[in-house]
Write a protein that holds these residues in place. Sequence first.
Motif, PDB file in Angstrom:
ATOM      1  N   PRO A  94       0.810  -1.223   0.000  1.00  0.00           N
ATOM      2  CA  PRO A  94       0.000   0.000   0.000  1.00  0.00           C
ATOM      3  C   PRO A  94       0.838   1.265   0.000  1.00  0.00           C
ATOM      4  CG  PRO A  94      -0.840  -1.588   1.594  1.00  0.00           C
ATOM      5  CD  PRO A  94       0.483  -2.108   1.125  1.00  0.00           C
ATOM      6  N   ASN A  95       0.404   2.239  -0.748  1.00  0.00           N
ATOM      7  CA  ASN A  95       1.023   3.555  -0.772  1.00  0.00           C
ATOM      8  C   ASN A  95       0.704   4.275   0.539  1.00  0.00           C
ATOM      9  OD1 ASN A  95       2.360   5.803  -1.738  1.00  0.00           O
ATOM     10  ND2 ASN A  95       1.090   6.052  -3.549  1.00  0.00           N
ATOM     11  N   HIS A  96       1.310   5.422   0.754  1.00  0.00           N
ATOM     12  CA  HIS A  96       1.053   6.177   1.970  1.00  0.00           C
ATOM     13  C   HIS A  96      -0.399   6.667   2.023  1.00  0.00           C
ATOM     14  CE1 HIS A  96       5.559   7.090   1.530  1.00  0.00           C
ATOM     15  NE2 HIS A  96       5.427   6.188   2.477  1.00  0.00           N
ATOM     16  N   PHE A  97      -1.045   6.453   3.156  1.00  0.00           N
ATOM     17  CA  PHE A  97      -2.363   7.030   3.461  1.00  0.00           C
ATOM     18  C   PHE A  97      -3.466   6.585   2.491  1.00  0.00           C
ATOM     19  CE2 PHE A  97       0.971  10.139   4.645  1.00  0.00           C
ATOM     20  CZ  PHE A  97       0.901   9.978   6.027  1.00  0.00           C
ATOM     21  N   VAL A  98      -3.449   5.314   2.082  1.00  0.00           N
ATOM     22  CA  VAL A  98      -4.551   4.794   1.269  1.00  0.00           C
ATOM     23  C   VAL A  98      -5.231   3.609   1.952  1.00  0.00           C
ATOM     24  CG1 VAL A  98      -3.571   5.572  -0.912  1.00  0.00           C
ATOM     25  CG2 VAL A  98      -3.052   3.251  -0.088  1.00  0.00           C
ATOM     26  N   GLY A  99      -4.871   3.318   3.198  1.00  0.00           N
ATOM     27  CA  GLY A  99      -5.475   2.202   3.887  1.00  0.00           C
ATOM     28  C   GLY A  99      -4.679   0.918   3.715  1.00  0.00           C
ATOM     29  N   SER A 100      -5.335  -0.201   3.940  1.00  0.00           N
ATOM     30  CA  SER A 100      -4.683  -1.513   3.905  1.00  0.00           C
ATOM     31  C   SER A 100      -5.064  -2.265   2.642  1.00  0.00           C
ATOM     32  CB  SER A 100      -5.072  -2.323   5.147  1.00  0.00           C
ATOM     33  OG  SER A 100      -4.685  -1.654   6.326  1.00  0.00           O
ATOM     34  N   THR A 101      -4.757  -1.682   1.506  1.00  0.00           N
ATOM     35  CA  THR A 101      -5.045  -2.348   0.234  1.00  0.00           C
ATOM     36  C   THR A 101      -4.119  -3.534   0.049  1.00  0.00           C
ATOM     37  OG1 THR A 101      -3.525  -0.881  -0.948  1.00  0.00           O
ATOM     38  CG2 THR A 101      -5.834  -0.214  -0.837  1.00  0.00           C
ATOM     39  N   ASP A 102      -4.612  -4.552  -0.633  1.00  0.00           N
ATOM     40  CA  ASP A 102      -3.826  -5.739  -0.936  1.00  0.00           C
ATOM     41  C   ASP A 102      -3.073  -5.487  -2.243  1.00  0.00           C
ATOM     42  OD1 ASP A 102      -2.720  -8.214  -1.232  1.00  0.00           O
ATOM     43  OD2 ASP A 102      -4.602  -9.292  -1.513  1.00  0.00           O
ATOM     44  N   GLY A 103      -1.865  -4.908  -2.112  1.00  0.00           N
ATOM     45  CA  GLY A 103      -1.095  -4.573  -3.306  1.00  0.00           C
ATOM     46  C   GLY A 103      -1.761  -3.450  -4.076  1.00  0.00           C
TER      47      GLY A 103
END
Length: 385
Positions: free
Chosen positions: A102-111
Amino acid sequence: MIRLLLFLSYAGLRSHALLRFGCSQLVTERLDPLGTPGQVSPHVHQIIGGNAFNVTMDPALDIPSVATCTTCKFKEDKSNYWTAVMYFKHPNGTFTRVPQIPNHFVGSTDGGMTVYYVQPGGNRVSAFPKGFRMITGNPKVRLSSPSEPSDVGSWALSFRCWESPDPFGPSNTYPPGAGQYDTRHLPNKKCAGGIRSNVFFPSCWDGKNTDMPDHSSHTAYPLGSVNPNVGILGFAGEGCPSSHPVRVPHVLYETYWDTSKFNNLLTDTEWETEQPLVLSMGDPTGYGQHGDYLFGWEGDSLQRAMDNCMDGFGWPEACTELTVQTDEEMNSCRLATKVDENVGESEYIEALPGCNPLQNGPEPATTVEGCLAVSTTIASVATPV
């Protein structure tokens, strides 16, 4: 990233439409319905967005009505976004896929990736029409064109070498594609915080064609000169060329590659001497970086967002025109792979999937004949191509 968001605010984008949101992975495989519709792609791609994605993506397909979920933050966004995949070449010649985080400040995305929609210069933009699609970059390129300020397109593709994962660190000072930490080629040194790839699409449209055979000539970058310290994130320029008079949202992809996990496998000198990272089309230079975009927003949702969502930081929750979904909902939207092959997700592979030996250039890459690869028919056995 906070520094970047502060830059956006200071640059005056607080009064301009801006969306910045994360998308988790949908599928990773050799499919590219723009470049090779109906066939297996020559190289691996990582795809995000709506689960209507398929091997053909017929232009007549009503994507929002077919997709039942999306890996992106807004439920209305059933579009698809994809890029090449990054690999690490081990000293013994095998390859491992570099994971996305995950990129900064986008939550807990899976890749996945971070996607931006920007209204540059405060000028009203027109949302893309149904059936719109485009490509930027060329996978065969192996030589850089100079980033001249008057060549706006030369600022569109770059890599950020993060000195640390700290979002407040110096290497996160500049906007994507600008400043001392970005290069057009893959970094030839270890990046302690990993590498972010930046892909900007043109923001001018001919107003007639939703696609072209080359998937790019119906679009163009705005006119003018780019400030090297600012790049083209908020670049409005001197307007669009007369051949492409319609302003559309400026779309940006950011992909965060966790290259730091490989840093201890080579010395600094070894890394600099033989840069071990390679894109999935056999590109060890990075100049062949490219991105594909296929519009699939529901109804007028994107136009409403571009007209009314003026938060300068682009927080999804600030855009009340759209419906935000949870990380769990995003991460649960997945597609099963259709091409039965190992793409190096968790195992070593002896060669890049498809016929993709490393081609350093500077001449453009060429198609390699006579090697074994999955044929261009879905679910078939490996055959010479």
